[in-house]
Design a protein around this motif. Structure first.
Motif: not given
Ligand code: SF4
Length: 184
Positions: A93-94, A96-98
């Motif tokens: 998730n981190e 994907y966010e970045k």
């Protein structure tokens, strides 16, 4: 958030080492979109873009991400599997966010090295494969000049754990392995 949840669906015993397990977890969402970004940021990944798999080595554990499931090999117990899955969920998730700040990498980044293979062979230099040493066999195997099935001892119960990990590693790197290499 790309990955909402995961659930351990199978825990397989390791015959060679009853202390260790192999775990399969199903995941709620397709995560392959993040693979090239993880491949760009993590060291030592093996990314098989056509097959949509990404294999990560972490603390002697082997983690393979598939589109809708994750396999964890060489795991001590269910608690360790849960911890690793939580770590993975956050990582997915981190990353994907970045993703807007990361240049995606579609290459099979860390190619399989002969030494990676050698570490998973019996290491007895018995010559049954026709090669003088296990290292010579590993060099040929990584060069696709010999089949894994030529190492007879590897297919004994004693080396089941090493064999499972090696087959997983080879498959992740795009090697073709017979569906049932034991021929049973
Ligand atoms: S058969 Fe397997 S254990 Fe024996 S030398 Fe070849 S690679 Fe090593």
């Amino acid at each position: 958030m790309l990955l909402q949840s995961y659930k351990i669906t199978r825990i397989l015993p390791c015959l060679a080492d009853p202390e260790k397990i192999r775990v399969i977890a199903e995941i709620s969402d397709e995560i392959h979109e993040v693979f090239p970004y993880l491949n760009a940021t993590l060291k030592g990944c093996i990314y098989n873009h056509p097959a949509n798999t990404l294999t990560i080595k972490k603390d002697q554990k082997l983690i393979t991400l598939h589109v809708l499931h994750i396999t964890l090999a060489k795991i001590e117990d269910e608690n360790e599997a849960e911890e690793l899955l939580k770590w993975l969920k956050d990582l997915v998730n981190e990353t994907y966010e970045k993703r807007g700040q990361i240049e995606p990498n579609y290459s099979m980044a860390a190619e399989l090295k002969a030494l990676d293979i050698f570490k998973l062979l019996p290491g007895t230099n018995c010559k049954k494969c026709g090669e003088p040493t296990c290292l010579a066999f590993a060099v040929k195997l990584v060069g696709r000049d010999i089949e894994i099935t030529k190492c007879d001892p590897l297919f004994s119960e004693k080396y089941q754990e090493k064999r499972d990990v090696l087959i997983e590693l080879l498959r992740a790197a795009g090697f073709e392995i017979p569906q049932n290499p034991l021929g049973t």
